[in-house]
Design a protein around this motif. Structure first.
Motif, PDB file in Angstrom:
ATOM      1  N   GLY A 186       0.771  -1.236   0.000  1.00  0.00           N
ATOM      2  CA  GLY A 186       0.000   0.000   0.000  1.00  0.00           C
ATOM      3  C   GLY A 186       0.799   1.281   0.000  1.00  0.00           C
ATOM      4  O   GLY A 186       0.445   2.229   0.706  1.00  0.00           O
ATOM      5  N   THR A 187       1.872   1.348  -0.769  1.00  0.00           N
ATOM      6  CA  THR A 187       2.677   2.565  -0.873  1.00  0.00           C
ATOM      7  C   THR A 187       2.985   2.847  -2.334  1.00  0.00           C
ATOM      8  O   THR A 187       2.853   1.980  -3.197  1.00  0.00           O
ATOM      9  CB  THR A 187       4.006   2.432  -0.109  1.00  0.00           C
ATOM     10  OG1 THR A 187       4.798   1.382  -0.721  1.00  0.00           O
ATOM     11  CG2 THR A 187       3.781   2.086   1.352  1.00  0.00           C
ATOM     12  N   ASP A 188       3.421   4.075  -2.614  1.00  0.00           N
ATOM     13  CA  ASP A 188       3.925   4.380  -3.947  1.00  0.00           C
ATOM     14  C   ASP A 188       5.185   3.572  -4.188  1.00  0.00           C
ATOM     15  O   ASP A 188       5.973   3.321  -3.249  1.00  0.00           O
ATOM     16  CB  ASP A 188       4.246   5.871  -4.077  1.00  0.00           C
ATOM     17  CG  ASP A 188       2.983   6.730  -4.152  1.00  0.00           C
ATOM     18  OD1 ASP A 188       1.907   6.138  -4.321  1.00  0.00           O
ATOM     19  OD2 ASP A 188       3.095   7.951  -4.039  1.00  0.00           O
ATOM     20  N   VAL A 189       5.377   3.180  -5.440  1.00  0.00           N
ATOM     21  CA  VAL A 189       6.537   2.351  -5.770  1.00  0.00           C
ATOM     22  C   VAL A 189       7.834   3.035  -5.343  1.00  0.00           C
ATOM     23  O   VAL A 189       8.769   2.387  -4.856  1.00  0.00           O
ATOM     24  CB  VAL A 189       6.551   2.046  -7.291  1.00  0.00           C
ATOM     25  CG1 VAL A 189       7.890   1.460  -7.699  1.00  0.00           C
ATOM     26  CG2 VAL A 189       5.431   1.076  -7.645  1.00  0.00           C
ATOM     27  N   GLY A 190       7.904   4.346  -5.506  1.00  0.00           N
ATOM     28  CA  GLY A 190       9.126   5.072  -5.163  1.00  0.00           C
ATOM     29  C   GLY A 190       9.469   5.039  -3.694  1.00  0.00           C
ATOM     30  O   GLY A 190      10.613   5.294  -3.313  1.00  0.00           O
ATOM     31  N   GLU A 191       8.496   4.738  -2.842  1.00  0.00           N
ATOM     32  CA  GLU A 191       8.734   4.713  -1.399  1.00  0.00           C
ATOM     33  C   GLU A 191       9.096   3.325  -0.883  1.00  0.00           C
ATOM     34  O   GLU A 191       9.349   3.152   0.305  1.00  0.00           O
ATOM     35  CB  GLU A 191       7.488   5.225  -0.674  1.00  0.00           C
ATOM     36  CG  GLU A 191       7.115   6.652  -1.022  1.00  0.00           C
ATOM     37  CD  GLU A 191       5.802   7.077  -0.390  1.00  0.00           C
ATOM     38  OE1 GLU A 191       5.248   6.259   0.387  1.00  0.00           O
ATOM     39  OE2 GLU A 191       5.325   8.184  -0.667  1.00  0.00           O
ATOM     40  N   CYS A 192       9.064   2.327  -1.767  1.00  0.00           N
ATOM     41  CA  CYS A 192       9.334   0.945  -1.348  1.00  0.00           C
ATOM     42  C   CYS A 192      10.733   0.540  -1.799  1.00  0.00           C
ATOM     43  O   CYS A 192      11.025   0.491  -3.002  1.00  0.00           O
ATOM     44  CB  CYS A 192       8.282   0.015  -1.951  1.00  0.00           C
ATOM     45  SG  CYS A 192       8.243  -1.608  -1.171  1.00  0.00           S
ATOM     46  N   THR A 193      11.613   0.264  -0.860  1.00  0.00           N
ATOM     47  CA  THR A 193      13.000  -0.053  -1.184  1.00  0.00           C
ATOM     48  C   THR A 193      13.150  -1.506  -1.607  1.00  0.00           C
ATOM     49  O   THR A 193      12.334  -2.365  -1.232  1.00  0.00           O
ATOM     50  CB  THR A 193      13.903   0.199   0.028  1.00  0.00           C
ATOM     51  OG1 THR A 193      13.549  -0.723   1.074  1.00  0.00           O
ATOM     52  CG2 THR A 193      13.749   1.628   0.543  1.00  0.00           C
ATOM     53  N   PRO A 194      14.188  -1.831  -2.399  1.00  0.00           N
ATOM     54  CA  PRO A 194      14.426  -3.227  -2.792  1.00  0.00           C
ATOM     55  C   PRO A 194      14.565  -4.157  -1.592  1.00  0.00           C
ATOM     56  O   PRO A 194      14.159  -5.321  -1.658  1.00  0.00           O
ATOM     57  CB  PRO A 194      15.722  -3.141  -3.598  1.00  0.00           C
ATOM     58  CG  PRO A 194      15.766  -1.737  -4.104  1.00  0.00           C
ATOM     59  CD  PRO A 194      15.144  -0.896  -3.046  1.00  0.00           C
ATOM     60  N   ALA A 195      15.120  -3.646  -0.486  1.00  0.00           N
ATOM     61  CA  ALA A 195      15.303  -4.504   0.691  1.00  0.00           C
ATOM     62  C   ALA A 195      13.957  -4.932   1.278  1.00  0.00           C
ATOM     63  O   ALA A 195      13.795  -6.073   1.715  1.00  0.00           O
ATOM     64  CB  ALA A 195      16.125  -3.760   1.745  1.00  0.00           C
ATOM     65  N   VAL A 196      12.986  -4.010   1.285  1.00  0.00           N
ATOM     66  CA  VAL A 196      11.659  -4.346   1.812  1.00  0.00           C
ATOM     67  C   VAL A 196      10.982  -5.390   0.936  1.00  0.00           C
ATOM     68  O   VAL A 196      10.411  -6.371   1.426  1.00  0.00           O
ATOM     69  CB  VAL A 196      10.793  -3.072   1.911  1.00  0.00           C
ATOM     70  CG1 VAL A 196       9.345  -3.442   2.246  1.00  0.00           C
ATOM     71  CG2 VAL A 196      11.344  -2.127   2.958  1.00  0.00           C
ATOM     72  N   VAL A 197      11.054  -5.192  -0.389  1.00  0.00           N
ATOM     73  CA  VAL A 197      10.454  -6.155  -1.318  1.00  0.00           C
ATOM     74  C   VAL A 197      11.088  -7.526  -1.143  1.00  0.00           C
ATOM     75  O   VAL A 197      10.401  -8.553  -1.069  1.00  0.00           O
ATOM     76  CB  VAL A 197      10.595  -5.670  -2.769  1.00  0.00           C
ATOM     77  CG1 VAL A 197      10.094  -6.732  -3.743  1.00  0.00           C
ATOM     78  CG2 VAL A 197       9.835  -4.360  -2.976  1.00  0.00           C
ATOM     79  N   GLU A 198      12.428  -7.556  -1.056  1.00  0.00           N
ATOM     80  CA  GLU A 198      13.131  -8.826  -0.919  1.00  0.00           C
ATOM     81  C   GLU A 198      12.749  -9.533   0.377  1.00  0.00           C
ATOM     82  O   GLU A 198      12.533 -10.751   0.396  1.00  0.00           O
ATOM     83  CB  GLU A 198      14.641  -8.592  -0.961  1.00  0.00           C
ATOM     84  CG  GLU A 198      15.442  -9.894  -0.851  1.00  0.00           C
ATOM     85  CD  GLU A 198      16.936  -9.654  -0.918  1.00  0.00           C
ATOM     86  OE1 GLU A 198      17.687 -10.661  -0.846  1.00  0.00           O
ATOM     87  OE2 GLU A 198      17.364  -8.499  -1.048  1.00  0.00           O
ATOM     88  N   ARG A 199      12.644  -8.769   1.468  1.00  0.00           N
ATOM     89  CA  ARG A 199      12.304  -9.393   2.752  1.00  0.00           C
ATOM     90  C   ARG A 199      10.912 -10.022   2.702  1.00  0.00           C
ATOM     91  O   ARG A 199      10.711 -11.146   3.158  1.00  0.00           O
ATOM     92  CB  ARG A 199      12.373  -8.355   3.867  1.00  0.00           C
ATOM     93  CG  ARG A 199      11.931  -8.898   5.230  1.00  0.00           C
ATOM     94  CD  ARG A 199      12.003  -7.831   6.300  1.00  0.00           C
ATOM     95  NE  ARG A 199      11.209  -6.656   5.963  1.00  0.00           N
ATOM     96  CZ  ARG A 199       9.878  -6.596   6.084  1.00  0.00           C
ATOM     97  NH1 ARG A 199       9.199  -7.655   6.505  1.00  0.00           N
ATOM     98  NH2 ARG A 199       9.240  -5.490   5.778  1.00  0.00           N
ATOM     99  N   ILE A 200       9.940  -9.295   2.143  1.00  0.00           N
ATOM    100  CA  ILE A 200       8.573  -9.813   2.088  1.00  0.00           C
ATOM    101  C   ILE A 200       8.513 -11.072   1.229  1.00  0.00           C
ATOM    102  O   ILE A 200       7.936 -12.096   1.622  1.00  0.00           O
ATOM    103  CB  ILE A 200       7.620  -8.738   1.542  1.00  0.00           C
ATOM    104  CG1 ILE A 200       7.487  -7.583   2.536  1.00  0.00           C
ATOM    105  CG2 ILE A 200       6.243  -9.344   1.244  1.00  0.00           C
ATOM    106  CD1 ILE A 200       6.693  -6.406   1.997  1.00  0.00           C
ATOM    107  N   LEU A 201       9.126 -11.025   0.041  1.00  0.00           N
ATOM    108  CA  LEU A 201       9.086 -12.181  -0.859  1.00  0.00           C
ATOM    109  C   LEU A 201       9.839 -13.368  -0.277  1.00  0.00           C
ATOM    110  O   LEU A 201       9.410 -14.519  -0.420  1.00  0.00           O
ATOM    111  CB  LEU A 201       9.656 -11.798  -2.221  1.00  0.00           C
ATOM    112  CG  LEU A 201       8.890 -10.729  -3.002  1.00  0.00           C
ATOM    113  CD1 LEU A 201       9.572 -10.449  -4.346  1.00  0.00           C
ATOM    114  CD2 LEU A 201       7.438 -11.137  -3.223  1.00  0.00           C
ATOM    115  N   ALA A 202      10.958 -13.091   0.408  1.00  0.00           N
ATOM    116  CA  ALA A 202      11.737 -14.179   1.008  1.00  0.00           C
ATOM    117  C   ALA A 202      10.952 -14.860   2.127  1.00  0.00           C
ATOM    118  O   ALA A 202      10.956 -16.093   2.245  1.00  0.00           O
ATOM    119  CB  ALA A 202      13.058 -13.632   1.543  1.00  0.00           C
TER     120      ALA A 202
END
Length: 676
Positions: A494-510
């Protein structure tokens, strides 16, 4: 020897396929379903093989228990618990109408307002606690639930997709205070934004959880009593399997269980015939289920409405269902206009020609009057079942031909044309309405009645190719045989793409992938048998609907620029137009973890019946023809057939109208060419 049973329980028939992995033999049983006691029909079919159940390595099941419970409003007595001020969430819904210009509707929520209760708590959209959960209101609500004698509870607190702590605590306390009552929390089944959709999905799961758990428990117990010691597998609406022990808890994921299995099998046979773009057309005894399969993969939707006002926000194969099956009843309304469906004769009493007490005409009765089904033909494998043509004639004469002033043959043709047009419109809904040309797709006809109608449906929508699998009347059971085990995990962002860091995406997917791997390990899948696929749900800012953006198996390196690029590419592929400007939102991240089962050979089901070829008189739209009648078992790979022609087998009848031809594929499928 590995032996697998695939079972599909439909509204009229229960289909059972038994596959021997070593020999490649496929055996078929088709028996009447037993409404109210579906396990009886299932066991009746299994007993026909005379194989000890202890020798079965797997039993895979597609069922309509959850679907019927919702459509017929015959689930548990369910209550909804939500945040104070939001008890009307199911009544308010989206304020839409069943018809655009209609002034009235028949919407009835699964949970009445009298069983909606509130607790004091509040979490804002960012997940911050505004008001702590009040222990006193939890105790008070538990007392009201106990007094109301509810069997199941759905918990859906405001913004719990952003912070589920209150919901988790409430669920824990209600389970402690209300032993014997099923409790479903929204964070367990639908941790996504969209308050009404989340509440409706949670309520649906709570509504069908108890009947589904009882049914699956009864199936597991009765099979266990006869020696089957493994978990029964259940087909999910997404096209993947789940063990029965989890199927009850996540019952909402099985709402399209049977139709999803047929779509999986239709995609497999289409790909085997070199036809990746197909439309599955499943015409059973009660309904007609149609789905678009572009590129060999069934279209999946993140939300579907099973009934008006009951959206289900879980991954489901995008299937459109209408009331048009072999058992659909034909009648003449007060205005003197012919109607076919949606009411069905089901399996009890069934069509008039079944001789089981039915007196009203159906599509099956029309087919037997027109000669497309023979009165001497045996449908299914249940002993003592034969057709009664005279009963079909009398039913059509009394209820359709007489009121319309037609002869019986003309009335039967009118019934078929009416049903075909309804089904053709459903095909257009999943293709034309979504930007696809049905002329570029092949139709896969299956279900007990599908092969009788599919060539005429192709002509109606402009398609020129039809595929009829080798066991079309039991194709959903075959889909159960070949489906893989699948789990789906979602996390709201629920955030703009620009506010979501690669580390956050990686942690959630992992985290999602690890949870899926551990779950599959407990199911017996390890190493290369486990496949991980990541998906992002994204949209432009302020858009109501999101799209699914495939991310593959990679979970790192997803910068904002890379996510935006993938979203733009997918958006362009779907809408074929210029991208709107504006910020891009990352709504949620999803991971699908699949446990690959051993492949099943595409072989023709074995039948003991090998009747010699014959001929009979059949009525088509262009007149009466004397046509050859062949047995499916007599067809050989590479053989060419020319219509008009009838092909009979124990699970269905295939009708090739005039101006059609068919080639027999090496796996037994018929590839039919339809002249435009």
């Amino acid at each position: 020897m590995e032996i697998i049973a695939g079972i599909d329980v439909g509204g009229t028939f229960t289909d059972v396929l038994l596959y021997h992995a070593v020999s490649g033999e496929l055996r078929l049983a088709k028996v009447f379903s037993t409404p109210g006691a579906q396990a009886d029909g299932l066991l009746t079919g299994l007993r026909q093989f005379e194989v000890p159940l202890a020798e079965l390595d797997a039993v895979v099941h597609g069922t309509t228990v959850a679907t019927n419970a919702v459509l017929e409003r015959k689930g548990s007595r369910t209550a909804l618990v939500t945040t104070r001020g939001f008890r009307d969430v199911l009544e308010l819904r989206r304020r839409d109408r069943p018809t655009t210009y209609g002034l009235t509707g028949t919407y009835r929520p699964l949970v009445p307002r009298s069983l909606s209760f509130e607790v004091d708590e509040r979490v804002d959209a960012q997940g911050n606690v505004v008001e702590p959960l009040s222990p006193a209101t939890v105790e008070a609500v538990a007392a009201k639930l106990r007094e109301s004698e509810v069997e199941s509870v759905a918990i859906c607190l405001i913004s719990s997709h952003a912070n589920a702590d209150h919901e988790r605590s409430l669920a824990h306390e209600l389970r402690r205070l209300l032993p014997g009552v099923e409790v479903t929390a929204s964070f367990e089944v639908c941790p996504e934004p969209g308050e009404f959709e989340r509440a409706a999905t949670t309520a649906a799961n709570a509504f069908v959880r108890a009947p589904m758990s009882r049914y699956l428990g009864a199936v597991q117990e009765r099979l266990g009593e006869q020696g089957f010691a493994k978990d029964v597998q259940v087909m999910q609406s997404s096209g993947g399997l789940i063990p029965a022990r989890r199927g009850g808890e996540l019952a909402v994921r099985t709402l399209l269980s049977g139709p999803a299995a047929g779509t999986v099998a239709a995609a497999a046979f289409g790909a085997a015939a070199g036809l990746p773009d197909v439309i599955s057309c499943d015409m059973g005894g009660t309904s007609f289920d149609v789905a678009l399969i572009p590129g060999g993969r069934p279209a999946v939707t993140a939300e579907s409405a099973l009934d008006y006002g009951v959206p289900i926000k879980v991954p489901m194969i995008d299937i459109t269902t209408i009331g048009a099956g072999g058992g659909s009843l034909a009648s003449v309304d007060r205005a003197g206009i012919l109607q076919v469906g949606p009411e069905s004769a089901g399996s009890d009493p069934g069509p008039a020609c079944y001789g089981r007490g039915g007196t009203r005409p159906t599509v099956t009765d029309a087919n037997i009057v027109l000669g497309r089904i023979s009165a001497d033909q045996r449908l299914g494998t249940q002993d003592g079942f034969r057709l009664d043509r005279e009963a079909a004639v009398e039913a059509i004469r009394a209820h359709v031909a007489g009121p319309l002033g037609l002869d019986v043959t003309a009335a039967a043709l009118a019934i078929i044309r009416f049903a075909n047009e309804k089904m053709a419109n459903a095909i257009r809904m999943v293709s034309v309405d979504k930007g696809h040309d049905p002329r570029e797709f092949a139709l896969v006809g299956f279900g007990g009645a599908g092969p009788m109608h599919v060539a005429e449906l192709a002509r109606a929508v402009g398609a020129t190719t039809v595929l009829v699998p080798p066991h079309p009347g039991a194709l959903s059971a075959y889909g159960c045989l070949i489906a893989d085990v699948k789990y789906d995990y979602v996390t709201a962002v629920g955030t703009d793409v620009g506010e979501c860091t690669p580390a956050v995406v990686e942690r959630i997917l992992a985290d999602q992938a690890e949870l899926g791997r551990k779950t599959l390990e407990s199911d017996g899948f390890t190493g290369p048998d486990v496949v991980v696929e990541h998906i992002a749900e994204m949209s432009f800012s302020k858009q109501l609907y999101s799209i699914r953006v495939p991310l593959g198996s990679e979970r790192d390196g997803w910068t904002s620029a890379r996510l935006a690029e993938e979203f733009s590419r997918e958006y362009l592929a779907i809408y074929n137009g210029r991208n709107p400007s504006g910020a891009i939102r990352l709504i949620s991240l999803r991971t699908v973890v699949t446990g690959k089962r051993k492949p099943v050979k595409q072989v023709t089901a074995v039948s003991a019946e090998r009747a010699p070829a014959g001929e009979r008189t059949v009525v088509f739209s262009d007149g009466t023809h004397t046509v050859p009648v062949l047995r499916r078992e007599s067809l050989r790979s590479g053989e060419t057939l020319r219509g008009p022609l009838i092909v009979e087998q124990s699970d269905t009848t295939i009708v090739l109208p005039p101006a059609t031809s068919a080639a027999v594929h090496e796996n037994g499928s018929l590839i039919v060419k339809v002249a435009s």
